[in-house]
Design a protein around this motif. Structure first.
Motif, short mmCIF file in Angstrom:
data_model
loop_
_atom_site.label_atom_id
_atom_site.label_comp_id
_atom_site.label_asym_id
_atom_site.label_seq_id
_atom_site.Cartn_x
_atom_site.Cartn_y
_atom_site.Cartn_z
N ALA A 13 0.83 -1.22 0.00
CA ALA A 13 0.00 0.00 0.00
C ALA A 13 0.85 1.25 0.00
N VAL A 14 1.93 1.24 0.78
CA VAL A 14 2.81 2.42 0.82
C VAL A 14 3.50 2.60 -0.52
N GLU A 284 -9.34 2.65 -10.42
CA GLU A 284 -8.18 1.83 -10.07
C GLU A 284 -8.48 0.97 -8.84
N LEU A 285 -9.15 1.56 -7.84
CA LEU A 285 -9.48 0.81 -6.63
C LEU A 285 -10.53 -0.26 -6.92
N ALA A 286 -11.48 0.07 -7.83
CA ALA A 286 -12.48 -0.92 -8.22
C ALA A 286 -11.84 -2.11 -8.94
N ALA A 293 -9.04 -8.05 -4.15
CA ALA A 293 -8.61 -7.29 -2.96
C ALA A 293 -9.78 -7.10 -2.01
N GLY A 294 -9.55 -7.31 -0.73
CA GLY A 294 -10.60 -7.14 0.26
C GLY A 294 -10.83 -5.67 0.60
N VAL A 298 -8.26 -2.38 0.27
CA VAL A 298 -8.57 -1.17 -0.49
C VAL A 298 -8.48 0.05 0.43
N ALA A 299 -9.04 -0.07 1.63
CA ALA A 299 -8.97 1.05 2.58
C ALA A 299 -7.53 1.37 2.95
N ARG A 300 -6.70 0.31 3.04
CA ARG A 300 -5.31 0.51 3.41
C ARG A 300 -4.56 1.31 2.35
#
Length: 829
Positions: A13-14, A284-286, A293-294, A298-300
């Motif tokens: 994520a970072v 992109e997140l979708a 991805a859980g 996604v939140a991370r």
């Protein structure tokens, strides 16, 4: 999920957040600037505060050096005789002395002290040269050296009587660096002032206490059969000059108030920016969700943006703040008006401030992260966004409950056993409750949009469609305005003790006391008049007897709204004197009364049944000509010269009143005082206690805490306010990118972009300013309530500028700075 998997997930994520930040450089820079701004300001303030106010004992050292007691008075020997063996003493004399530089005379503060003595260490700061050691040497403060244009090695004429001496050093007083000060050796007093004895007790002598001053009183008969008693000495303990608990609490509360407001508005603005970034990343997140991805992953990814940008902003903000402080130490010292302690670096404070940016970044990304973790997958892949369905009632009820709880806490803490820090926490809750109304107002603007012109209608409906992000920006402006208003209202609050003080004369008038006027020849008086914007001068002749007050006078109220005492001085004069006191021409009835042997009074409490009583029982018919206010140094009544001769009343010169066309400038007052001092010091014999011309003003009560650090906090709050408004407008206009593209596709006028941007700015800043007015009153009310000696005094002009000018400037600036060209944006889905 195991710790290893969680760590790996955060690393991914970072890494994604780092790459996303590089791709969106403009948005990244905007968020970093927002997060770094309070960190930068907090670092400068923390370094400045730590170097200035190292400890309460160090603050006491500015006044008393290393002494435990300061003994003053002719009976100081009585106290010194009781000191335990091993005590050390050193004399320090404070007073006023004459200074001549070229042809200019002035009356300046001076201190006769042994600057190099261990006991006075901390009281003085040597800037250049050395301390004076002989009768022909003096030192001057940096302020006085600049004002007189002198340097080390120059000759300066000082003292009473005047004597030429050599300037051997530039030395400032630590208690107030800006004092124009002359410093001489301890045994070279320049006036008749009694020295103060600084006393340091030996180790183990802490149990010693000075004698009781009430047991060494000297009494003299007073009027009415009473006595006036004064002690022959006074003592000042070191603990008495340390900052009080109230002052320390006020500083803490002001710091918490500004940092809290700044942190709140930065979190809101950064949250809006992260929400916009998450919206642009929603495809992109979708896609990440589509490949497995859980929600937490996604939140991370969104939270990682807050972590990365917050860490970068914290490090860069602290570094820039420290660099600014070290490059501007001289400026900080002048603002603080106290010497800085070298090497005082509050490492824990700076670390906490840097972590504050990380915490704010994560907090700001929390809401967008939760929203991004549960999108409608098909809508996100198609680039569509569902309208919010949050209930306005929930926002209203939540805001009212939070504000009510904060008000209850603030009211309780403002009581006798309260704490100003708790008051500040309560007012912060009130502010958060007020900001909860921002989404409701934005939604209401959207519902009323059909009544507006097209540009305003589009801006209002777009804001309502994205009301949570719009409300976050408006709430940020609200906190900025509230913080500025709170400091403004608190600073404007007037002490009730100060309100009770009366002006000495009409504003702008110049009074020459009798002992001064006695040394002015007509030519000298005309020289003084030429230095001032003189309308005319009135020599005063006053009666030896004073006017009587009415037996049971009705309480008189001046412009301050508190009971005032009228001047009981009776002067001899006519129309010119009446005009000098009232500021208007004497009415015919007053001139007739003077001609017929009566009197003119300026205050109703000096008359009884239309009669003025002077001295033992001289009664004259009186005509009332009300003065604008209750002046202490102007006469309260006037009689004619013929009446004085007829009744055989005793009179004497009472000085000169110079009436002016406007308030004189400080330079004009200094020039006039130079001439009156020359007249007194060049007289034969010269005056040992010269007087100065007095300017007609209301006296200022010492003791109100307008410390420099508090002013620095006010300036920082103003800067953050301007930055918040600019960032909020920028975020709002960038959010409308898709709508502006649609307008361009259907052939909208390019100027439409400017009008929409201006309307969006007006809505944001207008809602934020409206809520900020309400939210800013609560912190000021809490701090004023904690200070029992303060009363409300509304600064109408600054408030008008804040409430009316700021939204107008925001609208105009946005309209001028927005590019009119409508840009087509490629859509997907």
């Amino acid at each position: 999920m195991s710790i290893r998997e969680a760590t790996h997930s955060w690393q991914v994520a970072v890494r994604i957040a780092r790459r996303s930040a590089k791709r969106s450089k403009a948005r990244t820079l905007l968020i970093v600037l927002m997060l770094a701004l309070p960190v930068y300001a907090g670092s400068v303030i923390a370094l400045s505060y730590a170097a200035t106010y190292t400890s309460a004992d160090a603050e006491a050292g500015w006044r008393m050096g290393r002494a435990d007691y300061e003994i003053t008075g002719e009976g100081a020997g009585t106290v010194l005789a009781t000191l335990p063996d091993g005590s050390r003493t050193v004399p320090v004399t404070y007073g006023r002395t004459a200074v001549r530089a070229g042809d200019t005379y002035s009356l300046r503060d001076y201190a006769a002290a042994d600057v190099d003595a261990p006991l006075t260490r901390g009281m003085f700061v040597i800037r250049d040269g050395r301390a004076p050691r002989g009768p022909g040497e003096v030192a001057v403060s940096a302020t006085l050296a600049t004002a007189l244009g002198i340097r080390v090695g120059d000759r300066l004429t000082v003292g009473l009587p005047l004597k030429e001496r050599t300037v051997v050093g530039v030395i400032d007083a630590a208690r107030e660096l800006s004092i124009p000060l002359v410093i001489t050796p301890a045994d070279q007093r320049l006036s008749g002032d009694i020295p103060h004895m600084l006393v340091q007790l030996p180790p183990g002598g802490a149990g010693w206490t000075p004698p009781d001053p009430s047991e060494h009183m000297s009494c003299q008969p007073a009027g009415g059969g009473g006595r006036t008693c004064v002690s022959s000495f006074s003592t000042l303990y070191r603990g008495d000059v340390r900052p009080s608990a109230t002052e320390l609490a006020t500083r803490t509360a002001a710091f918490v108030l500004v940092v809290g407001f700044a942190g709140t508005q930065v979190a809101l603005l950064a949250g809006a920016a992260f929400a916009i970034g998450a919206r642009r990343q929603r495809r992109e997140l979708a896609m990440m969700s589509a490949i497995g991805a859980g929600r937490s992953q996604v939140a991370r990814m969104v939270l990682a943006n807050g972590l990365v940008l917050g860490a970068f902003a914290g490090i860069s903000g602290v570094a820039l703040g420290a660099l600014t402080y070290w490059l501007n130490r001289d400026v900080v010292e002048r603002i603080a008006n106290h010497p800085l302690t070298p090497g005082a670096v509050p490492v824990p404070w700076l670390a906490a401030i840097a972590l504050f940016a990380v915490a704010v970044g994560l907090l700001a990304a929390l809401g967008p992260a939760r929203a991004a973790s549960r999108p409608l997958l098909r809508a996100a892949l198609a680039g569509r966004e569902a309208a919010p369905r949050a209930s306005n009632l929930r926002w209203v009820i939540g805001g009212m409950l939070l504000a009510a709880a904060g008000a209850a806490i603030a009211v309780h803490a403002a009581g006798p056993t309260g704490s100003i820090v708790t008051v500040t926490a309560g007012t912060m809750m009130i502010l958060l409750g007020v900001t909860a109304f921002a989404p409701v107002l934005v939604a209401a603007a959207g519902r009323l949009a059909r009544r507006f012109p097209p540009a305003v209608r589009l801006a209002a409906r777009h804001a309502a469609r994205h009301r949570l992000r719009t409300a976050a920006s408006a709430a940020a402006v609200c906190t900025a305005v509230a913080g500025s208003m709170a400091l403004m209202l608190y600073n404007a609050a007037e002490s009730t003790q100060s309100m009770a003080l009366q002006p000495n004369a009409r504003t702008g008038q110049v009074l020459l006391p009798a002992q001064l006027a006695a040394h002015l020849t007509p030519e000298r008086l005309r020289e003084v008049e030429r230095t001032l914007p003189t309308r005319g001068s009135v020599p005063l002749t006053v009666l030896a007897d004073r006017a009587h007050m009415a037996p049971e006078p009705t309480p008189a109220y001046g412009k301050t709204g508190v009971p005032a005492l009228p001047s009981q001085t009776v002067a001899v004069g006519g129309a010119a004197l009446i005009r000098a006191v009232t500021g208007t021409e004497a009415p015919p009835a007053a001139l007739v009364a003077l001609h017929d042997g009566g009197a003119v009074v300026f205050y109703p409490s000096l008359t009884t049944d239309g009669m003025l009583t002077i001295g033992a029982g001289t009664r004259l018919p009186a005509v009332l000509v009300p003065a604008p206010d209750y002046y202490t140094d102007l006469p309260g009544a006037v009689v004619s010269e013929q009446t004085v001769h007829r009744l055989g009343l005793q009179s004497s010169p009472g000085g000169v009143v110079i009436d002016t066309t406007r308030a004189p400038t400080p330079a004009e007052i200094a020039a006039a005082n130079s001439r009156v001092l020359a007249a007194q010091l060049e007289a034969d014999p010269s005056v040992t206690d010269p007087a100065l011309a007095a300017l007609g003003v209301k006296p200022v009560l010492d003791g109100r805490d307008y410390s420099a650090m508090f002013l620095v906090l006010a300036v920082v709050s103003g800067i953050v306010t301007l930055a918040a408004g600019a960032v909020a407008v920028g975020l709002a206009t960038s959010e409308m990118r898709d709508d502006l593209s649609t307008l361009a596709a259907v052939g909208a006028d390019p100027r439409m972009r400017r009008r929409i941007a201006a309307a969006q700015a007006g809505l944001l800043v207008g809602v934020g300013t409206l809520l900020g007015m309400v939210g800013g009153i609560a912190p000021a009310a809490g701090m004023v309530a904690f200070r029992r000696d303060l009363e409300w005094h509304v600064p109408w002009l600054p408030l008008t500028i804040t409430v009316l000018v700021t939204p107008v400037v925001a609208v105009v600036a946005t309209a001028l700075l927005t590019r009119p060209r409508l840009v087509l944006v490629r859509r997907t889905g």
